[in-house]
Design a protein around this motif. Structure first.
Motif, PDB file in Angstrom:
ATOM      1  N   TYR A 147       0.824  -1.210   0.000  1.00 24.52           N
ATOM      2  CA  TYR A 147       0.000   0.000   0.000  1.00 24.52           C
ATOM      3  C   TYR A 147       0.860   1.263   0.000  1.00 24.52           C
ATOM      4  O   TYR A 147       0.407   2.344  -0.414  1.00 24.52           O
ATOM      5  N   PRO A 167     -10.462   0.680  -0.186  1.00 23.77           N
ATOM      6  CA  PRO A 167     -10.292  -0.552  -0.968  1.00 23.77           C
ATOM      7  C   PRO A 167      -9.809  -0.297  -2.391  1.00 23.77           C
ATOM      8  O   PRO A 167      -8.933  -1.006  -2.890  1.00 23.77           O
ATOM      9  N   LEU A 178      -6.169   0.783  -2.320  1.00 23.16           N
ATOM     10  CA  LEU A 178      -5.312  -0.352  -1.997  1.00 23.16           C
ATOM     11  C   LEU A 178      -5.122  -1.255  -3.208  1.00 23.16           C
ATOM     12  O   LEU A 178      -3.993  -1.685  -3.508  1.00 23.16           O
ATOM     13  N   HIS A 184       0.798  -6.303   5.411  1.00 18.61           N
ATOM     14  CA  HIS A 184      -0.257  -5.285   5.463  1.00 18.61           C
ATOM     15  C   HIS A 184      -0.819  -5.228   6.879  1.00 18.61           C
ATOM     16  O   HIS A 184      -1.410  -6.197   7.365  1.00 18.61           O
ATOM     17  N   PHE A 244      -5.517  -1.147   8.915  1.00 16.18           N
ATOM     18  CA  PHE A 244      -6.908  -1.552   8.671  1.00 16.18           C
ATOM     19  C   PHE A 244      -7.882  -0.474   9.148  1.00 16.18           C
ATOM     20  O   PHE A 244      -8.623  -0.667  10.114  1.00 16.18           O
ATOM     21  N   LEU A 248     -11.733  -1.170   5.388  1.00 16.87           N
ATOM     22  CA  LEU A 248     -10.663  -1.894   4.704  1.00 16.87           C
ATOM     23  C   LEU A 248     -10.430  -3.265   5.344  1.00 16.87           C
ATOM     24  O   LEU A 248      -9.323  -3.796   5.322  1.00 16.87           O
ATOM     25  N   ALA A 282      -8.659  -6.196   3.241  1.00 13.56           N
ATOM     26  CA  ALA A 282      -7.420  -5.784   2.570  1.00 13.56           C
ATOM     27  C   ALA A 282      -6.645  -6.967   1.994  1.00 13.56           C
ATOM     28  O   ALA A 282      -6.198  -6.933   0.841  1.00 13.56           O
ATOM     29  N   GLU A 339      -5.575  -8.207  -1.949  1.00 11.25           N
ATOM     30  CA  GLU A 339      -4.238  -8.574  -2.400  1.00 11.25           C
ATOM     31  C   GLU A 339      -4.225  -9.931  -3.097  1.00 11.25           C
ATOM     32  O   GLU A 339      -3.544 -10.112  -4.119  1.00 11.25           O
TER      33      GLU A 339
END
Length: 449
Positions: free
Chosen positions: A68, A99, A102, A125, A128, A132, A135, A139
């Protein structure tokens, strides 16, 4: 070239393997044959890739990153600061992560890594903010789309400023939420076995951003679920002082008290360990991700890799950042690690082959994947092929040395699990200009507040 046929990567200019002068044969995601000088494949009906202009490496493996952070490169408010004030300048910006932003940040980071010859990457990561919660799921989606092998860590912070930690309240979560989501992610995404392309590890951020309770509970959960553990440790002298003040011990002692000093764990940075601590790390088979660019940019120090290896500690390479690097180019990180450690130890103790070893076999040990990081029969067909046709390479002698010494930065072809993820220096189907436009727009919106 049909995916069903074995592929002979024929007559490489150079290859990081013994007994493979005429190349290698791959099929079904594996290396099945090394072809020696004067030989031809025993495997029948092979498709041929002429590699006479390529230097062939095992796919590089990135052992520490924060995807990020590609959204906050070279942010003026964070420049020319050491770690703690650097974090304090960026946490409010990261708290605005969405989101969509990211997904763009992850896409940029993974694309940059792939194009640099990286076939497997980790990510840490740990931010949060509200909205999010998915997350790591985001990914996973990007990794599958790009065809990259990943070990994604479910990071965490539960010690905010009001509790004496560094992060603001808006980016931390409570322990129960963290542990429940950690278990959910492992159950949903973690693949096992040598062909795994998506794996999950658990990764509280650091001693100064999580509670002792969460550290211990995470170690217990990782043991129960049989997944790896990751955190930052011994990155700065400030961290040592923090641990001594709060916990009455040095960071490695604290780690051991929390049940982390074992072969399941790999640690980012590892700059400030003393000789006894290095021996303990080696005995425990805990490994270290060396992040040369980040350590130089933040003036944190230099990981003592030679003493570490002499103590039996495995060393891998991580790009870190991208707000403390500020890039995601693993081949450039190999060169940075080589130069930094050469300056520290001299010409007789560190060579370009050491730096390549750290980014391949060493990094494979960090992520617990012995089938990666080496060109040998039975290993995964994860490969990075580089051309030496740029001005920077003109006049080179040793092709493998030239990759590191002359500053290679972009692979011509990258194979992951037997499939081409990069062809002719590009990721098939990726509109780079459009990605840059959308990513830049998201970054500007976050930085504007």
């Amino acid at each position: 070239m049909s995916d069903a046929r074995p592929i002979w990567i024929r007559d490489p200019l150079a290859i990081l393997a013994d007994g493979a002068e005429r190349g290698i044969v791959v099929t079904n995601g594996r290396i099945v044959e090394l072809v020696p000088a004067g030989g031809t494949p025993a495997t029948a009906d092979v498709a041929v890739l002429d590699a006479s202009e390529h230097v062939v490496l095992p796919g590089l493996i990135n052992t520490h990153h924060h995807f990020y952070q590609t959204l906050t490169r070279a942010v003026p408010a964070a420049m020319d600061r050491e770690l703690f004030p650097w974090l304090q300048a960026l946490y409010p910006v990261w708290a605005q992560l969405t989101p969509d932003a990211l997904e763009l940040g992850v896409s940029v980071a993974m694309s940059e890594l792939l194009l640099s010859g990286c076939t497997t990457t980790t990510d840490h990561h740990y931010v949060f903010p509200a909205g999010l919660e998915d997350a790591v799921d985001i990914e996973v989606g990007v990794a599958k789309r790009l065809g990259m092998r990943v070990l994604l860590t479910r990071g965490s912070m539960n010690l905010s400023q009001r509790d004496g930690g560094l992060p603001p309240d808006s980016v931390v979560q409570d322990e129960d939420t963290i542990l429940v989501d950690s278990a959910r992610l492992v159950a949903k995404h973690h693949q096992r076995g040598p062909d795994a392309t998506v794996q999950i590890a658990l990764a509280p951020c650091s001693p100064f951003s999580v509670t002792s309770s969460l550290m211990r509970a995470t170690a217990d959960l990782a043991g129960k679920l049989d997944v790896r553990l990751h955190t930052h440790l011994a990155e700065t002298e400030d961290e040592n002082k923090f641990c001594e003040q709060i916990y009455g011990c040095r960071p490695l002692d604290y780690l051991e008290q929390c049940g982390w000093l074992n072969a399941r764990t790999w640690l980012a940075h590892g700059i400030f360990f003393n000789a006894d601590e290095m021996k303990r790390l080696g005995k425990a088979r805990t490994t270290i991700s060396h992040c040369a660019c980040s350590n130089q940019l933040l003036a944190s120090g230099c990981c003592p890799v030679c003493e570490m290896e002499e103590a039996g500690v495995g060393i891998g390479i991580g790009v870190d950042g991208s707000a403390s690097n500020d890039g995601s180019n693993l081949m450039q990180e190999v060169r940075a690690a080589f130069l930094l450690q050469r300056a520290r130890y001299g010409v007789t103790k560190v060579s370009h082959k050491d730096a390549l070893r750290w980014a391949t076999k060493g990094s494979a040990a960090c992520v617990g994947r012995p089938e990666l990081g080496e060109i040998a029969v039975g290993k995964a067909a994860d490969l990075a092929l580089f051309k030496l046709d740029e001005l920077r390479f003109s006049g080179h002698g040793d092709p493998l040395a030239a990759l590191v010494l002359c500053g290679a930065h972009r692979a011509d072809r990258v194979m992951v699990a037997g499939q081409w993820a990069v062809i002719d220096g590009a990721i098939p189907g990726l509109d780079v200009a459009d990605l840059i436009r959308r990513h830049g727009s998201a970054a500007r919106a976050m930085q504007a507040g």
